[in-house]
Write an enzyme that holds these catalytic residues in place. Structure first.
Site, mmCIF file in Angstrom:
data_model
loop_
_atom_site.group_PDB
_atom_site.id
_atom_site.type_symbol
_atom_site.label_atom_id
_atom_site.label_comp_id
_atom_site.label_asym_id
_atom_site.label_seq_id
_atom_site.Cartn_x
_atom_site.Cartn_y
_atom_site.Cartn_z
ATOM 1 N N SER A 1 7.428 46.028 19.680
ATOM 2 C CA SER A 1 6.617 46.217 20.739
ATOM 3 C C SER A 1 6.362 47.650 21.175
ATOM 4 C CB SER A 1 7.073 45.163 21.934
ATOM 5 O OG SER A 1 5.720 45.159 22.742
ATOM 6 N N ASN A 2 5.727 48.030 22.212
ATOM 7 C CA ASN A 2 5.700 49.152 22.724
ATOM 8 C C ASN A 2 5.839 49.216 24.329
ATOM 9 O OD1 ASN A 2 2.821 48.908 24.002
ATOM 10 N ND2 ASN A 2 2.422 48.199 21.936
#
Ligand code: CTP
Length: 398
Positions: free
Chosen positions: A210-211
């Site tokens: 993810s980020n």
């Protein structure tokens, strides 16, 4: 956000009055002009000098100045205000408000105010839960008073429960929202799609890629569009944020799910704002069981995800609007202009990660709005203010 707004801050005799100092400061920093009215008992909890210094205006407590007989006109005050915020509000003050009692300046001002009134209660949990208090709150709601609910937590009495005054920032947000509701509904009848937050690409049942996107920018845009009367469908990846009022939220996890959700809805909207931080790659295979570690190193094969914005750009029909974001660390302008063309955006919001106050988790941002003919560099602003400028540009292009 409250630039030019006139706010009366009413302070009553509660231990939470110490938070009114910060509240006053936040209102002033948001651009509001603040006049503080205190009940006689409130002065025991926080000094008029503190409140006068922070509000930059003399404090009003008495009906008249005993030294020179000058009248403190609650009628004028009530007419001056765009919002009357009573924080903290004790059970006693709320009971008097519900009954129309007018035995101090704070209460006569309440009865004279023509502006929206917002109340942030503060008291012990048992007092708050008492049917008499709840009855008064209900009566006040029926009278059109707005509430910022008390929060759960440790109370001055040592008890733990609901009754703590909401945090000053939450109260300011509620005031901003309330005043915004009075905004002109310039986007009535329009429907926009907004993507926001981070996508989650599963590796196995417990791990993912993810980020750092918090979703704040996209949620602020969704909120701004809704406040101006638009119907908003917010396709949201992972965030910790609450659904903005009046917005339809579609929760998704992966880039693929976000793609499906957006493509299925794009035909019916007047435009889309692509704010989500979408993973460009996802694991080629999602392991059905948790991957066990071995002795050596390991690598995961990744494949490209669909580019949602580019697909909507291909499908864009006459009159439909598409707004993109670019978060860059180098060759910012050239990269943003390239994306503008490649994805068929009408304009792109360039976010530079190199500027202080811009980017992922914070509440502020520094952006440039770029279209094929012009560029506007905005100064450091809250994400909510940036959202307003983006929506202004959307409105102009209609
Ligand atoms: N975007 C999208 N779907 C993707 C990737 C990006 O909708 N799979 C959107 C983003 O929401 C943003 C814009 O496209 O509005 C720019 O995304 P970005 O990832 O920065 O651009 P890329 O074209 O992927 O370029 P690069 O990875 O080279 O920065």
């Amino acid at each position: 956000m409250l630039k030019g707004k006139h706010i009366i801050l009413g302070v009553t005799g509660s231990i939470a009055a110490y938070k009114s100092a910060l509240l006053c400061r936040l209102l002033v920093s948001a651009g509001a002009e603040v006049k503080v009215v205190m009940t006689p008992l409130a002065k025991q909890f926080i000094t008029p000098l503190t409140m006068a210094t922070l509000s930059k205006n003399p404090i009003l407590v008495d009906f008249f100045n005993p030294e020179n007989g000058e009248w403190n006109s609650h009628v004028k005050l009530g007419l001056w205000a765009d919002c009357y915020l009573i924080a903290p509000a004790t059970a006693n003050t709320m009971a008097k408000m519900a009954e129309g009692v007018a035995d101090n300046l704070l209460l006569t001002t309440y009865l004279s105010a023509r502006c929206p009134v917002m109340v942030a209660p503060a008291m012990d949990c048992d007092m708050y839960a008492h049917c008499a208090t709840q009855r008064n709150i209900e009566r006040l709601r029926k009278d059109g008073v707005h509430f910022v609910e008390a929060e759960e937590g440790e109370l001055a009495s040592g008890l733990v429960g609901s009754g703590r005054m909401a945090e000053p920032q939450h109260i300011v947000d509620a005031v901003v929202k309330l005043l915004a509701e009075k905004k002109k509904r310039t986007l009535d009848g329009k429907h926009y799609l907004v993507t926001a937050g981070a996508t989650i690409e599963a590796i196995d049942p417990v791990r993912y890629i993810s980020n750092h996107s918090s979703g704040k920018m996209g949620y602020a845009i969704a909120e701004e569009l809704a406040e101006r009367g638009a119907k908003v469908t917010l396709v949201s990846g992972r965030t910790a944020l609450d659904k903005p009022a009046g917005v339809e939220r579609v929760d998704v996890l992966s880039a693929e799910e976000m793609y499906e959700a957006c493509v299925a809805r794009y035909d019916e909207v007047d435009g889309a704002v692509m704010c989500a931080a979408v993973a460009d790659y996802t694991p080629q295979q999602v392991a059905s069981e948790k991957i066990k570690k071995g002795e050596g190193d390991m690598s995961i094969a990744l494949k490209r995800t669909p580019d949602i914005a580019a697909e909507l750009g291909r499908r864009k029909r006459q009159g439909q609007l598409l707004v993109g974001f670019a978060m860059e660390t180098q060759n910012e302008t050239a990269n943003a202009e390239d994306k503008l063309r490649r994805k068929n955006f009408d304009f792109i919001v360039l976010n530079s990660l190199r500027v202080e106050g811009a980017g992922f988790r914070g509440d502020t941002n520094v952006v440039s709005l770029i279209d094929s003919a012009s560029r506007e560099d905005l100064p450091l602003m809250t994400k909510r203010e940036v959202a307003a400028r983006i929506v202004d540009k959307i409105e102009k292009s209609l």
